[in-house]
Design an enzyme around this catalytic site. Structure first.
Site, short mmCIF file in Angstrom:
data_model
loop_
_atom_site.label_atom_id
_atom_site.label_comp_id
_atom_site.label_asym_id
_atom_site.label_seq_id
_atom_site.Cartn_x
_atom_site.Cartn_y
_atom_site.Cartn_z
CG HIS A 158 -1.17 4.42 3.51
ND1 HIS A 158 -1.71 3.23 3.06
CD2 HIS A 158 -1.14 4.35 4.86
CE1 HIS A 158 -2.00 2.47 4.10
NE2 HIS A 158 -1.66 3.12 5.19
CB CYS A 181 -4.22 -7.44 10.73
SG CYS A 181 -3.36 -8.41 11.94
CB SER A 237 -0.91 0.00 1.23
OG SER A 237 -1.80 1.09 1.19
#
Length: 299
Positions: A33, A157, A31
């Site tokens: 970011h 997570c 990802s």
């Protein structure tokens, strides 16, 4: 996995900024970011020869692996930012690793009843995790946030839920009172020093609020109390662990304490407490409500 015919998916969100992800993986995800790129853009790498079928809507774009139009400017920005981060990765790796090593080394001396978790060498340079006994993780996070530090509890997570982390369960460490510190690129040394100054008082304040200041090391106890039962039903962790720690000294060495609890986190935290305090976790027994966790005093 390959020998068993099972595809291996690697979540490389945290590690892509630091170099190539080695190994014989089948799929790799990241990802943007996480390495300072635009939010909302990710990547999926499918190794040649791996069968892949999307679970959601799909069309002819990207070989049926995605639906809709790609955000091309954001994709280009993600690639450019990854290239820029990789260019300074070696220097930042050494610098941030020294700062996280400083946290790993000093936190146990600054805060009592703390365990630093994770491999000391085979780890990412910017992440360090430690577990504090007798502390509610969310409360500790709020107090540190008020002091100007944004840290996390548990694993990423499960950071948006109250579910005990399956990652921490696999590691055998506390789910409550866990603190995960991630240092951004170019983190200043002074920020780390101030964090180490603020942390002891913050933990002590949270423990006092939870009534954990009365917890002391087990002392000799009369032989007339070979076992005790602690009713922690309806109480969230770390309260069951705090109640256990308060009474473990009231049974003789070899005696047992049975903790009745219905918070799912107790299933992880009571065995982890036993490991940290050198006591024996006997096991879990069925109960009318929740479960009964049996601990034997060894010292």
């Amino acid at each position: 996995c390959r020998a068993a015919g099972v595809p291996l998916l690697v979540d490389a969100a945290q590690s892509l900024a630091w170099g190539r992800v080695e190994g014989d993986w089948s799929l790799l995800a990241g990802s943007a970011h996480k390495w300072g790129g635009p939010a909302g853009v990710g990547l999926l790498v499918v190794r040649k020869g791996v069968r892949f079928a999307p679970q959601g809507p799909a069309d002819e774009r990207e070989s049926g692996r995605a639906a809709g139009f790609e955000n091309i400017p954001a994709v280009v920005a993600a690639a450019a930012s990854l290239r820029a981060v990789r260019a300074e990765a070696a220097a930042e790796d050494a610098r941030l690793r020294e700062l996280t090593e400083r946290i790993r080394a000093r936190v146990p001396g600054l805060v009592p009843d703390v365990e630093v978790v994770g491999d000391p060498v085979r780890r990412l340079p910017h992440v360090v995790t430690f577990s504090c006994l007798y502390v509610d993780g969310e409360t500790l996070l709020h107090e540190l946030d008020r002091a100007g530090f944004s840290v996390s509890s548990g694993s990423s997570c499960t950071s948006s839920t109250l579910t005990p982390s399956h990652v921490l369960k696999a590691m055998g460490v506390l789910s409550e009172g866990n603190v995960r510190v991630s240092l951004p690129l170019r983190t200043a040394e002074g920020d780390v020093e101030r964090f180490l100054e603020v942390l002891p008082g913050t933990v002590a304040s949270v423990r006092e609020r939870l009534g954990a200041t009365a917890v002391t090391a087990p002392a000799p106890a009369p032989a007339s109390a070979p076992s005790l039962v602690v009713d922690a039903l309806g109480k969230r962790c770390p309260i069951p662990v705090i109640e256990l720690a308060k009474v473990i000294g009231d049974v003789p060495v070899g005696g047992t304490v049975t903790v009745l609890a219905d918070d799912e986190a107790a299933r992880l935290d009571i065995p982890a407490w036993c490991e940290m305090r050198s006591q024996q976790y006997v096991g879990e027994e069925p109960a009318e409500r929740g479960a009964a966790f049996v601990v034997r005093r060894l010292s």
